[in-house]
Design a protein around this motif. Structure first.
Motif, short mmCIF file in Angstrom:
data_model
loop_
_atom_site.label_atom_id
_atom_site.label_comp_id
_atom_site.label_asym_id
_atom_site.label_seq_id
_atom_site.Cartn_x
_atom_site.Cartn_y
_atom_site.Cartn_z
N CYS A 99 62.48 31.75 -33.63
CA CYS A 99 63.13 32.65 -32.66
C CYS A 99 63.75 31.93 -31.46
CB CYS A 99 62.18 33.73 -32.14
SG CYS A 99 61.25 34.57 -33.42
N ARG A 127 66.90 33.37 -29.82
CA ARG A 127 66.92 34.67 -29.11
C ARG A 127 67.50 34.53 -27.71
NH1 ARG A 127 62.60 39.11 -30.40
NH2 ARG A 127 62.70 38.99 -32.65
N ASP A 180 71.14 35.28 -27.30
CA ASP A 180 71.66 36.61 -27.61
C ASP A 180 72.14 37.38 -26.38
OD1 ASP A 180 70.94 36.02 -30.16
OD2 ASP A 180 69.14 37.25 -30.18
N ASP A 193 64.30 40.12 -24.89
CA ASP A 193 63.97 39.84 -26.29
C ASP A 193 63.40 38.43 -26.49
OD1 ASP A 193 64.90 42.35 -26.71
OD2 ASP A 193 66.68 41.78 -27.84
N SER A 203 66.49 45.98 -29.86
CA SER A 203 66.83 44.89 -28.92
C SER A 203 67.12 45.39 -27.51
CB SER A 203 68.05 44.16 -29.43
OG SER A 203 69.18 44.99 -29.25
N GLN A 204 67.15 44.42 -26.60
CA GLN A 204 67.53 44.71 -25.21
C GLN A 204 68.91 45.36 -25.17
OE1 GLN A 204 67.20 41.35 -22.53
NE2 GLN A 204 68.21 42.42 -20.85
N ARG A 236 58.68 44.75 -22.30
CA ARG A 236 58.54 43.35 -21.86
C ARG A 236 57.20 42.76 -22.31
NH1 ARG A 236 61.92 40.93 -18.13
NH2 ARG A 236 63.59 42.26 -17.40
N ARG A 263 57.14 42.15 -26.05
CA ARG A 263 57.94 40.97 -26.40
C ARG A 263 57.20 39.67 -26.07
NH1 ARG A 263 60.90 42.56 -30.09
NH2 ARG A 263 62.95 43.44 -29.69
N GLU A 302 54.74 39.16 -28.82
CA GLU A 302 55.49 38.70 -30.00
C GLU A 302 55.85 37.22 -29.84
OE1 GLU A 302 59.59 39.75 -30.23
OE2 GLU A 302 59.58 39.94 -32.42
N ASN A 303 56.34 36.87 -28.65
CA ASN A 303 56.72 35.48 -28.38
C ASN A 303 55.56 34.51 -28.61
OD1 ASN A 303 56.41 33.41 -25.85
ND2 ASN A 303 58.52 33.41 -26.54
#
Ligand code: SF4
Ligand code: FE
Length: 482
Positions: free
Chosen positions: A236, A239, A242, A247, A396-397, A426, A429, A432-433
């Motif tokens: 990722c 990201r 993007d 995100d 997504s954002q 937030r 995410r 997830e990160n």
């Protein structure tokens, strides 16, 4: 004399215009400092400078080599307290960055090279230790970042370096000249490689007489001619390209690993700290890994961030008082403090080496790192449990900011009414990160393989457990004669 680096901003400026050959996704990077994929890893290292300015008690130390305060990452330990203080600083930086801040490799490399050069000199009458200390004094004065380059590509694992079909599978000396040596080979997945100013090349395994040319330890500036860097992808990582920053999960900080190719790099004698003393290769590897395995308390600082994020996700969902949620958070803290406990105990049990610096207990360091190969995965599982599936199905954002889709998402993805949908997004995410995305590289897979894969610790735990003593304790109480 060039001005020393002081703040994180000074550090970032010091990396500019170095003309390095760096490849990332098939392209040569003109200026790594300004590359959006690379920059978060530079920011993480910059935090090690700012911490020394903001909290000198934690991140600076008085060095008797230069007789002045230096960044703790460049300090040769002068007491057991110094070894303990390294771990406290590492936990703090893990908390501040949520990722690998890359500077411990050099700290552990200088401390192990300091004592091993002393031991080689005692055995062979060489003068490596003085050379090393002279070089280190300049590093301390300039406040440089030192990388440690240990891991060779290794080729056929069943063969020694000198038995490989391709002799370059381990870094070796290809030429000895009046003014220095020439080395060739590669070092794989080097943490913070291009964010460093210098790195120390070290052997990676026990060597025999036939491997003499592979027994080389030396210091090389990152911009030396003959060096090429190939940047490692991270899950990722794009990201950040993007647009927006939500995100990315942790838009500010990331780790960094790169492959270093050494294509006939010249090293003057004053930067050579081992050349041919093959019987000391294993000593250096063991000392370095012993320091580095308890350095992995860094992951308990990162774990603090993940536990906080999991607690916030539960709170934003309005479930924080449920007993099973509270119990999962207790479990997470238990695992995280177990990691820290092993590392900090290894540091407290430090002993003084013949060279005069202090080294942590090896058995406890290996136990710490072995816990690190497992517990972050369980912590990640619990964090994902508390976060819920939205963590991986969330739009997504850009969708949140879209005039039509945005209001729909705002309405249906609201958790507790007093918490904004954006804040909920937030924190998900971030989880997830750390558990699937970019910083899962540092938190999970680096935890598994960095400083040696699990089997390497099991071998050392086996070797250092003193089974004969344990058996004789049992025999004595059971009334069994010797
Ligand atoms: Fe430091 Fe941890 Fe990164 Fe190793 S993994 S360099 S110990 S932050
Ligand atoms: Fe590492």
């Amino acid at each position: 004399m060039a001005e020393p680096i002081r703040t994180g901003d000074d550090y970032i400026e010091s990396l500019r215009n170095r003309n390095l050959t760096v490849f990332l996704m098939g392209e040569k990077v003109a200026e790594p400092v300004d590359h959006p994929v690379i920059r978060p890893s530079i920011n993480a290292l910059a935090a090690t400078y700012d911490l020394a300015v903001d909290q000198p008690d934690l991140a600076a130390a008085d060095s008797s080599i230069v007789d002045a305060p230096v960044n703790r990452f460049l300090h040769v330990t002068e007491s057991a307290d110094d070894v303990v203080a390294q771990n406290k600083m590492q936990r703090k930086l893990g908390q501040l960055t949520g990722t690998c801040f890359q500077r411990c490799v050099g700290m552990d490399a200088i401390n192990s090279t300091f004592s091993v050069t002393f031991d080689i000199d005692a055995e062979h009458g060489t003068a490596y230790h003085q050379r090393f200390t002279t070089w280190l004094a300049e590093m301390q004065r300039m406040n440089f970042v030192i990388g440690g380059a240990m891991t060779d590509p290794k080729g056929d694992r069943s063969k020694a370096p000198s038995e490989q079909a391709d002799p370059d599978m381990y870094v070796r000396v290809t030429e000895r000249r009046g003014d220095g040596i020439v080395i060739r080979g590669a070092k794989a997945h080097q943490t913070g490689a291009i964010n460093s100013h210098w790195f120390i090349v070290m052997p990676t395994i026990r060597l025999g007489e036939a491997d003499r040319d592979y027994a080389v330890t030396c210091a090389v500036p990152v911009e030396a001619p003959g060096l090429t860097y190939i940047y490692g992808r991270q899950s990722c990582d794009t990201r950040i390209l993007d647009g927006g920053e939500i995100d990315a999960g942790n838009a500010l900080y990331s780790g960094q690993e790169a492959m270093i190719i050494l294509d006939d790099v010249f090293v003057p004698w004053e930067h050579v700290f081992m050349d041919g003393e093959f019987e000391f290769a294993a000593t250096l590897v063991e000392r370095f890994t012993s320091y580095h395995r308890r350095s992995y308390v860094c992951k308990s600082g990162v774990g603090d961030v993940l536990i906080g994020a999991a607690a916030l996700a539960a709170e934003y969902n309005g479930v924080e008082t449920a007993s099973h949620i509270k119990d999962k958070l207790v479990e997470m803290n238990h695992l995280n403090e177990t990691i820290y406990g092993g590392g900090i105990a290894a540091s407290h049990e430090s002993f003084q080496t013949d060279a005069g610096n202090w080294e942590n207990d090896a058995l406890l360091a290996n136990v710490c790192k072995h816990n690190v190969t497992r517990f972050p995965y369980e912590l990640g599982r619990l964090a994902q449990d508390l976060a819920g599936g939205l963590m991986v199905t969330m739009p997504s954002q850009q969708d949140f900011e879209h005039p039509e889709a945005g209001p729909i998402l705002e309405k249906y993805l609201q958790g507790r009414s007093d918490v904004s949908t954006e804040d909920r997004m937030r924190v998900l995410r971030l989880i997830e990160n750390m558990t699937l995305g970019r910083n899962a590289v540092g938190y999970l897979t680096e935890s598994l393989h960095g400083a040696g894969s699990p089997q390497a610790q099991r071998i050392l735990i086996g070797r250092q457990s003193d089974m004969n003593k344990k058996k004789s304790l049992a025999k004595k109480l059971a009334g069994i004669g010797e």
